[in-house]
Design a protein around this motif. Structure first.
Motif, PDB file in Angstrom:
ATOM      1  N   GLN A  32       0.829  -1.198   0.000  1.00  0.00           N
ATOM      2  CA  GLN A  32       0.000   0.000   0.000  1.00  0.00           C
ATOM      3  C   GLN A  32       0.868   1.254   0.000  1.00  0.00           C
ATOM      4  N   ALA A  33       0.376   2.261  -0.679  1.00  0.00           N
ATOM      5  CA  ALA A  33       1.033   3.562  -0.655  1.00  0.00           C
ATOM      6  C   ALA A  33       0.759   4.230   0.690  1.00  0.00           C
ATOM      7  N   VAL A  34       1.647   5.125   1.044  1.00  0.00           N
ATOM      8  CA  VAL A  34       1.436   5.959   2.234  1.00  0.00           C
ATOM      9  C   VAL A  34       1.236   7.394   1.746  1.00  0.00           C
ATOM     10  N   HIS A  35       0.567   8.163   2.545  1.00  0.00           N
ATOM     11  CA  HIS A  35       0.305   9.572   2.214  1.00  0.00           C
ATOM     12  C   HIS A  35       0.725  10.416   3.419  1.00  0.00           C
ATOM     13  N   PRO A  36       2.040  10.612   3.589  1.00  0.00           N
ATOM     14  CA  PRO A  36       2.533  11.272   4.805  1.00  0.00           C
ATOM     15  C   PRO A  36       1.998  12.678   5.041  1.00  0.00           C
ATOM     16  N   THR A  37       1.660  13.387   4.006  1.00  0.00           N
ATOM     17  CA  THR A  37       1.128  14.741   4.193  1.00  0.00           C
ATOM     18  C   THR A  37      -0.304  14.835   3.698  1.00  0.00           C
ATOM     19  N   GLY A  39      -1.266  14.021   0.802  1.00  0.00           N
ATOM     20  CA  GLY A  39      -1.283  14.330  -0.622  1.00  0.00           C
ATOM     21  C   GLY A  39      -0.757  13.194  -1.471  1.00  0.00           C
ATOM     22  N   GLN A  40       0.392  13.409  -2.056  1.00  0.00           N
ATOM     23  CA  GLN A  40       0.994  12.484  -3.005  1.00  0.00           C
ATOM     24  C   GLN A  40       1.191  11.087  -2.415  1.00  0.00           C
ATOM     25  N   ALA A  41       0.855  10.076  -3.217  1.00  0.00           N
ATOM     26  CA  ALA A  41       1.092   8.692  -2.813  1.00  0.00           C
ATOM     27  C   ALA A  41       2.588   8.401  -2.903  1.00  0.00           C
ATOM     28  N   LEU A  42       3.098   7.774  -1.872  1.00  0.00           N
ATOM     29  CA  LEU A  42       4.499   7.364  -1.814  1.00  0.00           C
ATOM     30  C   LEU A  42       4.546   5.926  -1.321  1.00  0.00           C
ATOM     31  N   TRP A  43       5.589   5.203  -1.718  1.00  0.00           N
ATOM     32  CA  TRP A  43       5.741   3.815  -1.315  1.00  0.00           C
ATOM     33  C   TRP A  43       7.037   3.658  -0.554  1.00  0.00           C
ATOM     34  N   ILE A  44       7.042   2.786   0.447  1.00  0.00           N
ATOM     35  CA  ILE A  44       8.227   2.523   1.248  1.00  0.00           C
ATOM     36  C   ILE A  44       9.123   1.562   0.456  1.00  0.00           C
ATOM     37  N   GLU A  45      10.336   2.031   0.151  1.00  0.00           N
ATOM     38  CA  GLU A  45      11.227   1.266  -0.716  1.00  0.00           C
ATOM     39  C   GLU A  45      11.465  -0.149  -0.201  1.00  0.00           C
ATOM     40  N   SER A  46      11.693  -0.316   1.087  1.00  0.00           N
ATOM     41  CA  SER A  46      11.978  -1.652   1.620  1.00  0.00           C
ATOM     42  C   SER A  46      10.793  -2.597   1.422  1.00  0.00           C
ATOM     43  N   GLU A  47       9.563  -2.073   1.505  1.00  0.00           N
ATOM     44  CA  GLU A  47       8.379  -2.904   1.264  1.00  0.00           C
ATOM     45  C   GLU A  47       8.293  -3.308  -0.207  1.00  0.00           C
ATOM     46  N   ILE A  48       8.629  -2.385  -1.091  1.00  0.00           N
ATOM     47  CA  ILE A  48       8.608  -2.693  -2.522  1.00  0.00           C
ATOM     48  C   ILE A  48       9.682  -3.721  -2.847  1.00  0.00           C
ATOM     49  N   GLN A  49      10.881  -3.538  -2.302  1.00  0.00           N
ATOM     50  CA  GLN A  49      11.962  -4.499  -2.542  1.00  0.00           C
ATOM     51  C   GLN A  49      11.580  -5.889  -2.029  1.00  0.00           C
ATOM     52  N   ALA A  50      10.960  -5.956  -0.866  1.00  0.00           N
ATOM     53  CA  ALA A  50      10.529  -7.247  -0.318  1.00  0.00           C
ATOM     54  C   ALA A  50       9.463  -7.875  -1.209  1.00  0.00           C
ATOM     55  N   TRP A  51       8.540  -7.061  -1.710  1.00  0.00           N
ATOM     56  CA  TRP A  51       7.491  -7.568  -2.603  1.00  0.00           C
ATOM     57  C   TRP A  51       8.116  -8.096  -3.898  1.00  0.00           C
ATOM     58  N   ILE A  52       9.040  -7.342  -4.486  1.00  0.00           N
ATOM     59  CA  ILE A  52       9.700  -7.777  -5.718  1.00  0.00           C
ATOM     60  C   ILE A  52      10.366  -9.140  -5.503  1.00  0.00           C
ATOM     61  N   ALA A  53      10.980  -9.325  -4.346  1.00  0.00           N
ATOM     62  CA  ALA A  53      11.675 -10.578  -4.057  1.00  0.00           C
ATOM     63  C   ALA A  53      10.723 -11.775  -4.025  1.00  0.00           C
ATOM     64  N   THR A  54       9.437 -11.539  -3.800  1.00  0.00           N
ATOM     65  CA  THR A  54       8.460 -12.638  -3.754  1.00  0.00           C
ATOM     66  C   THR A  54       7.852 -12.943  -5.118  1.00  0.00           C
ATOM     67  N   GLN A  55       8.147 -12.123  -6.111  1.00  0.00           N
ATOM     68  CA  GLN A  55       7.546 -12.302  -7.428  1.00  0.00           C
ATOM     69  C   GLN A  55       8.340 -13.309  -8.251  1.00  0.00           C
ATOM     70  N   PRO A  56       7.630 -14.160  -9.003  1.00  0.00           N
ATOM     71  CA  PRO A  56       8.339 -15.133  -9.843  1.00  0.00           C
ATOM     72  C   PRO A  56       9.203 -14.434 -10.883  1.00  0.00           C
ATOM     73  N   ARG A  57      10.337 -14.992 -11.173  1.00  0.00           N
ATOM     74  CA  ARG A  57      11.208 -14.457 -12.232  1.00  0.00           C
ATOM     75  C   ARG A  57      10.486 -14.589 -13.560  1.00  0.00           C
ATOM     76  N   GLY A  58      10.753 -13.638 -14.453  1.00  0.00           N
ATOM     77  CA  GLY A  58      10.117 -13.683 -15.754  1.00  0.00           C
ATOM     78  C   GLY A  58       8.691 -13.182 -15.736  1.00  0.00           C
ATOM     79  N   ASN A  59       8.282 -12.574 -14.629  1.00  0.00           N
ATOM     80  CA  ASN A  59       6.937 -12.025 -14.517  1.00  0.00           C
ATOM     81  C   ASN A  59       6.769 -10.923 -15.556  1.00  0.00           C
ATOM     82  N   THR A  60       5.659 -10.941 -16.257  1.00  0.00           N
ATOM     83  CA  THR A  60       5.418  -9.902 -17.248  1.00  0.00           C
ATOM     84  C   THR A  60       4.093  -9.226 -16.974  1.00  0.00           C
TER      85      THR A  60
END
Length: 70
Positions: A32-37, A39-60
């Motif tokens: 999920q995005a966070v909205h610290p102020t 306004g603008q949606a922002l994502w926590i890099e460590s959460e995105i990196q962890a999510w990417i690590a769970t995705q199958p290789r070759g995902n399109t």
């Protein structure tokens, strides 16, 4: 904690920024995005990196663009 805007997030996923809403909608486990102020949606890099690590290789995405998992 580093926060990513939509341009940085798209670059990390190797997709165009305008593809983000579709990509996120297709991935119910996408962090999920966070909205610290309230306004603008922002994502926590460590959460995105962890999510990417769970995705199958070759995902399109629907258009055949590869989403890197590293």
């Amino acid at each position: 904690m580093k926060l990513l805007d939509k341009t940085e997030l798209a670059a990390l996923l190797h997709i165009q920024p305008q593809s983000l809403p579709t990509t996120i909608a297709r991935k119910p486990d996408f962090p999920q995005a966070v909205h610290p102020t309230g306004g603008q949606a922002l994502w926590i890099e460590s959460e995105i990196q962890a999510w990417i690590a769970t995705q199958p290789r070759g995902n399109t995405n629907k258009r055949g663009a590869h989403m890197r998992s590293s």
